[in-house]
Design a protein around this motif. Structure first.
Motif, PDB file in Angstrom:
ATOM      1  N   LEU A 194       0.978  -1.214   0.482  1.00 22.47           N
ATOM      2  CA  LEU A 194       0.004   0.123  -0.019  1.00 22.47           C
ATOM      3  C   LEU A 194       0.979   1.345   0.091  1.00 22.47           C
ATOM      4  O   LEU A 194       1.994   1.116   0.435  1.00 22.47           O
ATOM      5  N   SER A 195       0.854   2.012  -0.467  1.00 25.56           N
ATOM      6  CA  SER A 195       1.452   3.481  -0.863  1.00 25.56           C
ATOM      7  C   SER A 195       0.938   3.907   0.911  1.00 25.56           C
ATOM      8  O   SER A 195      -0.383   4.312   1.192  1.00 25.56           O
ATOM      9  N   GLN A 248      -1.404   6.434   1.761  1.00 28.58           N
ATOM     10  CA  GLN A 248      -2.537   6.144   2.493  1.00 28.58           C
ATOM     11  C   GLN A 248      -2.499   5.770   4.055  1.00 28.58           C
ATOM     12  O   GLN A 248      -3.422   4.727   4.665  1.00 28.58           O
ATOM     13  N   LEU A 258      -5.240   2.773   8.996  1.00 29.95           N
ATOM     14  CA  LEU A 258      -5.028   2.785   7.538  1.00 29.95           C
ATOM     15  C   LEU A 258      -6.114   4.564   7.605  1.00 29.95           C
ATOM     16  O   LEU A 258      -6.774   5.094   8.338  1.00 29.95           O
ATOM     17  N   PHE A 280      -2.350  -5.179  -3.652  1.00 32.16           N
ATOM     18  CA  PHE A 280      -2.179  -3.506  -3.613  1.00 32.16           C
ATOM     19  C   PHE A 280      -3.455  -3.066  -2.813  1.00 32.16           C
ATOM     20  O   PHE A 280      -4.723  -2.954  -3.659  1.00 32.16           O
ATOM     21  N   VAL A 281      -3.034  -2.970  -1.848  1.00 33.88           N
ATOM     22  CA  VAL A 281      -3.990  -1.932  -0.894  1.00 33.88           C
ATOM     23  C   VAL A 281      -4.367  -1.241  -0.931  1.00 33.88           C
ATOM     24  O   VAL A 281      -3.484   0.165  -1.189  1.00 33.88           O
ATOM     25  N   ASP A 282      -6.023  -0.371  -1.408  1.00 31.96           N
ATOM     26  CA  ASP A 282      -6.460   0.864  -2.027  1.00 31.96           C
ATOM     27  C   ASP A 282      -7.737   1.437  -0.412  1.00 31.96           C
ATOM     28  O   ASP A 282      -8.503   0.398  -0.042  1.00 31.96           O
ATOM     29  N   PRO A 283      -7.040   1.848   0.574  1.00 25.03           N
ATOM     30  CA  PRO A 283      -7.988   1.564   2.167  1.00 25.03           C
ATOM     31  C   PRO A 283      -8.775   2.217   1.889  1.00 25.03           C
ATOM     32  O   PRO A 283     -10.155   1.855   2.825  1.00 25.03           O
TER      33      PRO A 283
END
Lengths: 150, 141
Positions: free
Chosen positions: A20-21, A24, A84, A137-140
């Motif tokens: 994850l970025s 975030q 997050l 890829f985790v986008d919260p």
């Protein structure tokens, strides 16, 4: 396509790699499991309980359960938490371990194909290739939204 | 039509060569969550994530040696595990009849190719993926 600038955090859960970025991510922390208050757990919303965090209480969502990863992974005596960014405030997940934070230029971001996965349950629209390994890829915000729609 | 003949888990099977993109040495596989029941794992072929078809029985998946046949289907590319390639033959060198063998993959094998005294269930990847396209796999409880 290479990921845009910035940094990415890589973590493991149940033998699966995730990324994850850090934009975030609010905080990486450890806490004793005893701090997990399960009195308002909500299984349908994926909320395993609540954790005190910087003077407030934030929900802990069980990502392993959401993904059908069996066992007690990530829920030992010490919780390794990623706090997050959420739509209405912070929330967190418990992971097995954090591998590190790396330059986004080292990742190749790609659309996840739909064929391999149970489509109505699959919450990751992208994956990243890092050192030859596919990481989910985790986008919260997206993950939180899908949890609420479940 | 030409057919490629393979062995996996000590059983023979055939695939139409028109469907084969290429054959690669066994790649590193990743058991990601929420895979459909017909797949055992995914692997990377270049920058493509491709699912690996699950064997109904046997141990070809995960064995140290072996191959993966990357095939095109109506739904996208799919990998089929095999231990070795036997040969490529023209369909006219044998004959097709109804397949009575138990399917070795989570896949349709309605037809069987008879060649040199042996039977080779003909894998229909499209039918397999159509059948399992919406079937839940290891869904969460």
């Amino acid at each position: 396509m290479s990921a845009d600038g910035g940094m990415m955090l890589v973590f493991r859960l149940g033998g699966v790699g995730f990324v994850l970025s850090v934009e975030q991510l609010i905080e990486v922390r450890e806490t004793a499991r005893g701090w997990l208050d399960t009195s308002q757990a909500d299984v349908t919303a994926g909320v395993a309980g609540h954790i005190p965090h910087r003077g407030q209480v934030v929900p802990l969502r069980n990502l392993a359960r959401r993904l059908g990863i069996s066992g007690d992974t990530a829920f030992g005596e010490v919780l390794h938490l990623l706090v997050l960014v959420g739509a209405d405030g912070p929330w967190c997940i418990a992971v097995d371990r954090v591998e590190g934070v790396f330059s986004a230029h080292d990742f190749i971001l790609l659309e996840t194909p739909s064929l391999p996965f149970v489509e109505d349950l699959w919450p990751f629209s992208q994956f990243a290739i890092y050192h030859g390994e596919p990481l989910l890829f985790v986008d919260p915000l997206d993950l939180e939204w899908r949890w609420r729609m479940a | 039509m030409r057919l490629a003949l393979f062995v996996a888990a000590e059983r023979n099977f055939a695939v139409s060569i028109e469907r084969i993109v290429h054959i690669i040495a066994r790649p590193t596989t990743y058991r990601l969550p929420l895979l459909k029941r017909c797949f055992s794992a995914v692997f990377l072929d270049g920058q493509e994530m491709i699912p690996l078809l699950e064997l109904q029985f046997g141990t070809a998946v995960g064995s140290a040696s072996g191959l993966v046949i990357v095939c095109d289907s109506d739904f996208g590319k799919v990998g089929i595990p095999a231990e070795r390639v036997l040969r490529v033959v023209d369909q006219s060198s044998g004959d097709l009849d109804d397949c009575v063998e138990e399917p070795m993959f989570y896949a349709e094998t309605d037809l069987c190719f008879n060649y040199a005294g042996k039977r080779y269930p003909l894998l229909n990847v499209d039918a397999a993926l159509c059948r399992f396209r919406t079937a839940p796999g290891n869904s969460p409880d």
